[in-house]
Every structure is written in structure tokens, then in C-alpha cells.
Design a protein around this motif. Structure first.
Motif, PDB file in Angstrom:
ATOM      1  N   GLY A 174       5.692   1.722  -6.161  1.00  0.00           N
ATOM      2  CA  GLY A 174       5.564   0.291  -6.368  1.00  0.00           C
ATOM      3  C   GLY A 174       6.575  -0.412  -5.495  1.00  0.00           C
ATOM      4  O   GLY A 174       7.478   0.221  -4.940  1.00  0.00           O
TER       5      GLY A 174
ATOM      6  N   THR B  13       1.885  -2.955  -7.088  1.00  0.00           N
ATOM      7  CA  THR B  13       1.525  -1.564  -7.338  1.00  0.00           C
ATOM      8  C   THR B  13       0.119  -1.316  -6.801  1.00  0.00           C
ATOM      9  O   THR B  13      -0.527  -2.235  -6.297  1.00  0.00           O
ATOM     10  CB  THR B  13       1.533  -1.270  -8.853  1.00  0.00           C
ATOM     11  N   GLN B  14      -0.369  -0.083  -6.958  1.00  0.00           N
ATOM     12  CA  GLN B  14      -1.729   0.227  -6.537  1.00  0.00           C
ATOM     13  C   GLN B  14      -2.738  -0.619  -7.307  1.00  0.00           C
ATOM     14  O   GLN B  14      -3.767  -0.997  -6.778  1.00  0.00           O
ATOM     15  CB  GLN B  14      -2.031   1.715  -6.735  1.00  0.00           C
ATOM     16  N   GLU B  15      -2.463  -0.900  -8.575  1.00  0.00           N
ATOM     17  CA  GLU B  15      -3.370  -1.690  -9.397  1.00  0.00           C
ATOM     18  C   GLU B  15      -3.238  -3.189  -9.125  1.00  0.00           C
ATOM     19  O   GLU B  15      -4.147  -3.954  -9.395  1.00  0.00           O
ATOM     20  CB  GLU B  15      -3.112  -1.433 -10.891  1.00  0.00           C
ATOM     21  N   ASN B  16      -2.089  -3.628  -8.646  1.00  0.00           N
ATOM     22  CA  ASN B  16      -1.800  -5.034  -8.360  1.00  0.00           C
ATOM     23  C   ASN B  16      -1.150  -5.111  -6.974  1.00  0.00           C
ATOM     24  O   ASN B  16       0.046  -5.336  -6.871  1.00  0.00           O
ATOM     25  CB  ASN B  16      -0.862  -5.592  -9.446  1.00  0.00           C
ATOM     26  N   PRO B  17      -1.936  -4.889  -5.904  1.00  0.00           N
ATOM     27  CA  PRO B  17      -1.352  -4.697  -4.579  1.00  0.00           C
ATOM     28  C   PRO B  17      -1.047  -5.952  -3.763  1.00  0.00           C
ATOM     29  O   PRO B  17      -0.480  -5.853  -2.687  1.00  0.00           O
ATOM     30  CB  PRO B  17      -2.401  -3.857  -3.861  1.00  0.00           C
TER      31      PRO B  17
ATOM     32  N   VAL C 201       2.641   7.904  -5.738  1.00  0.00           N
ATOM     33  CA  VAL C 201       2.519   6.714  -6.577  1.00  0.00           C
ATOM     34  C   VAL C 201       3.833   5.955  -6.496  1.00  0.00           C
ATOM     35  O   VAL C 201       4.868   6.446  -6.943  1.00  0.00           O
ATOM     36  CB  VAL C 201       2.199   7.097  -8.037  1.00  0.00           C
TER      37      VAL C 201
ATOM     38  N   SER D 136       0.846  -1.199   0.000  1.00  0.00           N
ATOM     39  CA  SER D 136       0.000   0.000   0.000  1.00  0.00           C
ATOM     40  C   SER D 136       0.881   1.249   0.000  1.00  0.00           C
ATOM     41  O   SER D 136       2.047   1.200   0.375  1.00  0.00           O
ATOM     42  CB  SER D 136      -0.939   0.016   1.206  1.00  0.00           C
TER      43      SER D 136
END
Length: 96
Positions: free
Chosen positions: A44, A55-59, A42, A37
């Protein structure tokens, strides 16, 4: 989480391009639910030795640190060009 699975939380902080811990400790042979998180910005979390890029899209990801990694230190680094502090945004995972 699955039975017998442990949680490893990795957080990118808003202060000084850092992760919330300089070092994370895990047990070899144990399956982890790794959750990433961001506090701000932004970022990763790439763990190249585990072939993971959170990442935020794949946490999150499930991963078992193999017995062969016991005694090793694995680098985590920010995988998103997040600003001037990007190159120093690193942490480690110590496999016990």
C-alpha cells in the motif's frame, strides 16, 4: 483525467521492498490524479499528510497539494505489513 489535472504514479516494486522512485516531485496548488500499483506482492502507499491510503482495492485518488505545503517533504510508506522489509519501505514527495 480532468482538465488541468496532472498524473502522479506511485509503484511498489518487487525488488527489495521499495517504491519505484526514492523521491516524487509535485507542484503546490496543482490537482493530481494519484495512481498506485504493485509490481509484485501486496503493498500500500500511505500519504498521511494528505490523509490517503492507496491499495490494490483503492488504487487512485484526486488530491491537490496545498500552497502551504510548498517547500515541504512528505513521507510515503507502505501501509500493509508486507514482510521483513516493511519498516524500510518508504519514499518522499517534495512539494515545489
Amino acid at each position: 483525467m480532468a482538465e488541468g489535472q496532472e498524473l502522479l504514479k506511485i509503484t511498489a516494486t518487487s525488488a527489495g521492498y521499495k517504491f519505484d522512485q526514492a523521491e516524487y516531485r509535485v507542484k503546490a496548488g496543482t490537482n493530481y490524479k494519484i495512481k498506485f500499483s504493485n509490481k509484485l506482492g501486496v503493498h500500500g502507499a500511505a500519504i498521511q499528510a494528505a490523509n490517503l491510503d492507496l491499495t490494490q482495492e483503492n488504487p487512485e485518488a484526486d488530491y491537490t497539494f496545498p500552497e502551504s505545503d510548498k517547500g515541504k517533504t512528505i513521507e510515503i510508506h507502505c501501509s500493509i505489513m508486507c514482510g521483513q522489509g516493511h519498516s524500510t519501505m518508504k519514499s518522499t514527495i517534495v512539494v515545489e
